[in-house]
Design a protein around this motif. Structure first.
Motif, PDB file in Angstrom:
ATOM      1  N   GLN A 279       0.963  -1.055   0.053  1.00  0.00           N
ATOM      2  CA  GLN A 279       0.048  -0.015   0.133  1.00  0.00           C
ATOM      3  C   GLN A 279       0.720   1.383  -0.006  1.00  0.00           C
ATOM      4  O   GLN A 279       1.771   1.354   0.633  1.00  0.00           O
ATOM      5  N   ARG A 280       0.557   2.176  -0.921  1.00  0.00           N
ATOM      6  CA  ARG A 280       1.358   3.498  -0.950  1.00  0.00           C
ATOM      7  C   ARG A 280       0.558   4.671  -1.189  1.00  0.00           C
ATOM      8  O   ARG A 280      -0.437   4.534  -1.833  1.00  0.00           O
ATOM      9  N   CYS A 281       0.648   5.470  -0.127  1.00  0.00           N
ATOM     10  CA  CYS A 281      -0.306   6.746  -0.583  1.00  0.00           C
ATOM     11  C   CYS A 281       0.113   7.763  -1.808  1.00  0.00           C
ATOM     12  O   CYS A 281       1.236   7.475  -2.258  1.00  0.00           O
ATOM     13  N   GLU A 282      -0.676   8.510  -2.282  1.00  0.00           N
ATOM     14  CA  GLU A 282      -0.488   9.267  -3.488  1.00  0.00           C
ATOM     15  C   GLU A 282       0.560  10.350  -3.252  1.00  0.00           C
ATOM     16  O   GLU A 282       1.244  10.722  -3.985  1.00  0.00           O
ATOM     17  N   CYS A 283       0.816  10.404  -1.851  1.00  0.00           N
ATOM     18  CA  CYS A 283       2.188  11.567  -1.836  1.00  0.00           C
ATOM     19  C   CYS A 283       3.358  10.760  -1.660  1.00  0.00           C
ATOM     20  O   CYS A 283       4.498  11.264  -1.727  1.00  0.00           O
ATOM     21  N   GLY A 284       3.488   9.569  -2.091  1.00  0.00           N
ATOM     22  CA  GLY A 284       4.440   8.634  -2.289  1.00  0.00           C
ATOM     23  C   GLY A 284       4.916   7.777  -0.872  1.00  0.00           C
ATOM     24  O   GLY A 284       5.772   7.309  -1.006  1.00  0.00           O
ATOM     25  N   SER A 285       4.483   8.137   0.111  1.00  0.00           N
ATOM     26  CA  SER A 285       4.773   7.570   1.519  1.00  0.00           C
ATOM     27  C   SER A 285       4.109   6.096   1.468  1.00  0.00           C
ATOM     28  O   SER A 285       3.338   5.972   1.131  1.00  0.00           O
ATOM     29  N   ASP A 286       5.027   5.465   2.089  1.00  0.00           N
ATOM     30  CA  ASP A 286       4.488   4.117   2.247  1.00  0.00           C
ATOM     31  C   ASP A 286       4.383   3.753   3.988  1.00  0.00           C
ATOM     32  O   ASP A 286       3.983   2.857   4.189  1.00  0.00           O
ATOM     33  N   GLU A 287       4.431   4.985   4.566  1.00  0.00           N
ATOM     34  CA  GLU A 287       4.320   4.831   5.909  1.00  0.00           C
ATOM     35  C   GLU A 287       2.680   4.939   6.360  1.00  0.00           C
ATOM     36  O   GLU A 287       2.084   6.067   6.655  1.00  0.00           O
ATOM     37  N   ILE A 288       2.026   4.018   6.518  1.00  0.00           N
ATOM     38  CA  ILE A 288       0.555   3.833   6.386  1.00  0.00           C
ATOM     39  C   ILE A 288       0.245   2.940   7.755  1.00  0.00           C
ATOM     40  O   ILE A 288       0.888   2.115   8.062  1.00  0.00           O
ATOM     41  N   THR A 289      -0.627   3.395   8.598  1.00  0.00           N
ATOM     42  CA  THR A 289      -1.214   3.065   9.670  1.00  0.00           C
ATOM     43  C   THR A 289      -2.350   2.607   9.720  1.00  0.00           C
ATOM     44  O   THR A 289      -3.201   3.053   9.150  1.00  0.00           O
ATOM     45  N   GLU A 290      -2.880   1.359  10.503  1.00  0.00           N
ATOM     46  CA  GLU A 290      -4.127   1.117  10.425  1.00  0.00           C
ATOM     47  C   GLU A 290      -4.905   1.497  11.859  1.00  0.00           C
ATOM     48  O   GLU A 290      -4.388   1.030  12.822  1.00  0.00           O
ATOM     49  N   ASP A 291      -6.005   2.380  11.631  1.00  0.00           N
ATOM     50  CA  ASP A 291      -6.754   2.576  13.072  1.00  0.00           C
ATOM     51  C   ASP A 291      -7.930   1.805  12.959  1.00  0.00           C
ATOM     52  O   ASP A 291      -8.975   1.509  12.413  1.00  0.00           O
ATOM     53  N   GLU A 292      -7.556   0.726  14.071  1.00  0.00           N
ATOM     54  CA  GLU A 292      -8.287  -0.479  14.136  1.00  0.00           C
ATOM     55  C   GLU A 292      -9.638  -0.067  14.589  1.00  0.00           C
ATOM     56  O   GLU A 292     -10.798  -0.687  14.257  1.00  0.00           O
ATOM     57  N   ARG A 293      -9.956   0.843  15.474  1.00  0.00           N
ATOM     58  CA  ARG A 293     -11.061   1.082  15.922  1.00  0.00           C
ATOM     59  C   ARG A 293     -12.028   1.744  14.882  1.00  0.00           C
ATOM     60  O   ARG A 293     -13.114   1.446  14.912  1.00  0.00           O
ATOM     61  N   GLN A 294     -11.361   2.507  14.219  1.00  0.00           N
ATOM     62  CA  GLN A 294     -12.404   3.139  13.025  1.00  0.00           C
ATOM     63  C   GLN A 294     -12.361   2.320  11.683  1.00  0.00           C
ATOM     64  O   GLN A 294     -13.247   2.494  10.812  1.00  0.00           O
ATOM     65  N   GLY A 295     -11.447   1.417  11.757  1.00  0.00           N
ATOM     66  CA  GLY A 295     -11.613   0.605  10.493  1.00  0.00           C
ATOM     67  C   GLY A 295     -10.634   1.667   9.288  1.00  0.00           C
ATOM     68  O   GLY A 295     -11.119   1.426   8.080  1.00  0.00           O
ATOM     69  N   ASP A 296      -9.816   2.550   9.650  1.00  0.00           N
ATOM     70  CA  ASP A 296      -9.365   3.327   8.544  1.00  0.00           C
ATOM     71  C   ASP A 296      -8.030   3.095   8.193  1.00  0.00           C
ATOM     72  O   ASP A 296      -7.260   2.812   9.237  1.00  0.00           O
ATOM     73  N   LEU A 297      -7.358   3.234   7.104  1.00  0.00           N
ATOM     74  CA  LEU A 297      -6.127   3.161   6.702  1.00  0.00           C
ATOM     75  C   LEU A 297      -5.382   4.683   6.465  1.00  0.00           C
ATOM     76  O   LEU A 297      -6.166   5.267   5.777  1.00  0.00           O
ATOM     77  N   ILE A 298      -4.417   5.066   7.169  1.00  0.00           N
ATOM     78  CA  ILE A 298      -4.058   6.521   7.383  1.00  0.00           C
ATOM     79  C   ILE A 298      -2.669   6.586   7.032  1.00  0.00           C
ATOM     80  O   ILE A 298      -1.800   5.964   7.464  1.00  0.00           O
ATOM     81  N   CYS A 299      -2.237   7.526   6.102  1.00  0.00           N
ATOM     82  CA  CYS A 299      -1.103   7.852   5.748  1.00  0.00           C
ATOM     83  C   CYS A 299      -0.448   8.715   6.786  1.00  0.00           C
ATOM     84  O   CYS A 299      -0.974   9.686   7.251  1.00  0.00           O
ATOM     85  N   LEU A 300       0.602   8.268   7.439  1.00  0.00           N
ATOM     86  CA  LEU A 300       1.347   8.675   8.423  1.00  0.00           C
ATOM     87  C   LEU A 300       2.119  10.266   7.939  1.00  0.00           C
ATOM     88  O   LEU A 300       2.182  11.059   8.799  1.00  0.00           O
ATOM     89  N   ARG A 301       2.281  10.272   6.928  1.00  0.00           N
ATOM     90  CA  ARG A 301       2.933  11.420   6.430  1.00  0.00           C
ATOM     91  C   ARG A 301       1.938  12.826   6.136  1.00  0.00           C
ATOM     92  O   ARG A 301       2.025  13.786   6.488  1.00  0.00           O
TER      93      ARG A 301
END
Ligand SMILES: [Zn+2]
Length: 472
Positions: A149-171
Motif C-alpha cells: 500500500q502506498r499513498c499518493e504522496c509517495g509515502s508507504d508509512e501507513i497505519t491502520e486505525d483499528e477502532r475506525q477501520g481506516d488506513l491513514i497515511c502517516l505523512r
C-alpha cells in the motif's frame, strides 16, 4: 576491499521479515505487508558504495558476509546511490563482467567448531564473497520488499486505525481506505465479567422493540474523566461511574431497561419450556404492545410475571405449539388464577383469540413424553378428534389423557404397543397434568361411544378387543 564492511549488526535487525509486525493475526489486511520485486543493477566503478554485515572468521584471511546478504548502508554520492539501491535490499545473484550467467548467492552453513565474534549461523559462499570484495564492473540482482500500500504522496508509512477501520497515511494524514474489515478474532463480553473492559467492536443488533432502537449513547462506567480536579468531592462526583449513572437516570434507557428485563424473563421462561426462538419473538412483540397500553394508563397485567406468562401462553397457542397453563405454572411463581385473569385482558387487548386448544394439538408432545409408538400416537389422535364433539366443557388435557389411555388399553398386547410396557393411568396423568380421576371419568364417557371413536381397520385393534376393554 571494495565492498566495505560495517560493524556486526545482529541479523534480526536487517532481516526483511522483521518489518512485518508479528502481532498481526493471519488473514488480517495488513498495511505493512510486503511484495517482493526483483531489480538489476550494473556497476562500472571499482567501489560500489554499499555495505553489508560481515565477520572475520578464524582460519581465513577473507572476511565472510553473513547470509542472507542484505545491504545495511548505501554511501551518499556513491554509484550505488545513483543507481537507486536501497538499504534492506537483498542481493540474490552477481555476474562479474565477462561471465555469461548470474552466480546465485549461496548459503554456507557456519562450521560449528569455529568460534567467532558474531552470532551468524550461516555465511555467503566464498566465491561470492570474493567477487564482492574485488568490486569492479559487475551486474547484481537484488530483491526488494516493498509495502503493498502506498499513498499518493509517495509515502508507504501507513497505519491502520483499528477502532475506525481506516488506513491513514502517516505523512500527509489522508485516509486511504475506510471501513476496512478486520479479520481478527471477535470477543464477547460475559455478564459476570466485571473488569469493565469491553472487547466488543460492535454493539448488539438494533432492536425495534426498544424505544431507542438500541441505538442510544451510553457513558462507560470505567476510566477517568478529563478536566481539572479541584478537590476530593470533584473526584467523587466526576467519576465516570457517576456520570454513567446520571446519564442512565435521565435517558429513556430506564424505560428500555424495564422492558429488557421482561424480555429476558420471556426468554428464560421459553428456554425452560423448550420453546423455539420464534415463540420468544412473538411473545416479546405482544409484551411490547401490552407495555405501551400500560404506559397510557390502562391496567392490563396484574404483575410483570403474570403478563410474561400470558404472552408466552398466547404466543404458543398462536404458533400452534400449545402449552398448558399447568406447564406454564411450573416455571413461574404466578398462580393459575393470576395468569388466567391477565391472559383474558391481554387477549381482549390484542384482539387475538387463542381459540380453544384442541387435545389433538398436544397429544404428539405427550405421547413422546410417554414414549408411545407412532401407531399409538395416531390412534390416540383419532380417538381424541372423534371424541371431542361429544365432550363439551371437558378440558383438553383430560380429553388427551383419556384418548391416550384408551389407545393404550386397546393396544395392550398387540404389535402397535411396540413391545414396550404401556403407561398406566397414573403415568398418563403425570405427563398430561390432568388428574387421574378426571382422566378415568372422561374415559368412561368415551367408553360408551367407543365404537364411534375408532378408525375402521386400525392395525392396533385386534377383533374383539374393542368389546373387552374395561369401562373404567
Ligand atoms: Zn500521504
Amino acid at each position: 576491499m571494495k565492498v566495505e564492511g560495517s560493524q556486526f549488526v545482529p541479523k534480526s535487525k536487517v532481516d526483511a521479515s522483521n518489518f512485518v509486525p508479528k502481532s498481526k493475526v493471519a488473514g488480517s489486511w495488513d498495511p505493512n505487508a510486503l511484495t517482493w520485486t526483483e531489480h538489476q543493477f550494473y556497476f562500472t566503478s571499482q567501489s560500489w558504495g554499499i555495505k553489508a554485515v560481515w565477520e572475520k572468521v578464524p582460519g581465513s584471511d577473507q572476511p565472510k558476509f553473513t547470509f542472507p546478504l542484505i545491504i545495511t548502508e548505501v554511501r551518499p554520492g556513491s554509484e550505488a546511490e545513483q543507481q537507486g539501491l536501497r538499504v534492506r535490499d537483498e542481493v540474490m545473484a552477481v555476474r562479474p563482467e565477462g561471465d555469461a550467467a548470474y552466480r546465485e548467492v549461496k548459503r554456507q552453513d557456519k562450521d560449528p567448531r569455529i568460534v567467532s565474534s558474531g552470532k551468524a549461523t550461516s555465511y555467503v559462499d566464498d566465491e561470492t564473497c570474493g567477487i564482492l570484495m574485488r568490486g569492479g564492473r559487475c551486474a547484481i540482482k537484488i530483491r526488494r520488499g516493498e509495502k503493498t500500500q502506498r499513498c499518493e504522496c509517495g509515502s508507504d508509512e501507513i497505519t491502520e486505525d483499528e477502532r475506525q477501520g481506516d488506513l491513514i497515511c502517516l505523512r500527509c494524514g489522508v485516509v486511504l481506505r475506510g471501513k476496512v474489515m478486520s479479520m481478527s478474532s471477535e470477543w464477547r463480553t460475559f455478564k459476570d465479567d466485571e473488569s469493565g473492559h469491553d472487547p466488543n467492536r460492535a454493539g448488539a443488533a438494533d432492536n425495534p422493540l426498544l424505544s431507542s432502537d438500541g441505538m442510544s449513547t451510553m457513558i462507560g462506567a470505567s476510566g477517568p474523566v478529563f478536566g481539572p480536579v479541584r478537590n476530593a468531592a470533584d473526584l467523587q462526583s466526576g467519576s465516570a461511574a457517576n456520570l454513567a449513572k446520571n446519564q442512565f437516570k435521565g435517558s429513556n434507557q430506564n424505560a428500555d431497561r424495564a422492558i429488557l428485563d421482561a424480555f429476558g424473563h420471556i426468554e428464560r421462561m421459553c428456554e425452560r419450556l423448550g420453546l423455539p426462538r420464534m415463540i420468544i419473538s412473538a411473545a416479546q412483540e405482544m409484551y411490547k404492545v401490552v407495555d405501551e397500553e400500560q404506559k397510557k394508563g390502562k391496567k392490563v397485567g396484574r404483575t410483570v410475571e403474570a403478563t410474561v406468562c400470558s404472552v408466552v401462553y398466547l404466543a404458543c397457542a398462536e404458533k400452534k405449539v400449545p402449552r398448558t397453563l399447568k406447564e406454564l405454572c411450573s416455571v413461574t411463581t404466578s398462580t393459575k388464577k393470576d395468569i388466567g385473569k391477565t391472559f383474558k385482558h391481554i387477549e381482549q387487548l390484542l384482539g387475538k383469540k387463542s381459540g380453544p386448544t384442541s387435545a389433538v394439538d398436544i397429544i404428539p408432545r405427550f405421547s413422546s413424553h410417554l414414549q408411545l409408538s407412532n401407531d399409538l400416537e395416531r390412534l390416540s389422535i383419532h380417538i381424541a378428534r372423534a371424541a371431542e364433539p361429544f365432550l363439551p366443557g371437558r378440558v383438553y388435557t383430560s380429553v388427551a389423557g383419556a384418548a391416550i389411555y384408551m389407545a393404550c388399553l386397546l393396544a395392550h398386547g398387540t404389535p402397535a404397543a411396540g413391545g414396550a410396557t404401556l403407561p398406566s393411568a397414573k403415568q398418563i396423568s403425570d405427563a398430561t397434568g390432568a388428574a387421574e380421576a378426571t382422566i378415568r371419568q372422561v374415559y368412561r364417557d368415551m367408553h360408551v361411544r367407543r365404537h364411534a371413536l375408532l378408525p375402521a381397520g386400525t392395525a392396533a385393534v385386534v377383533p374383539g378387543r374393542i368389546d373387552s376393554i374395561p369401562d373404567h
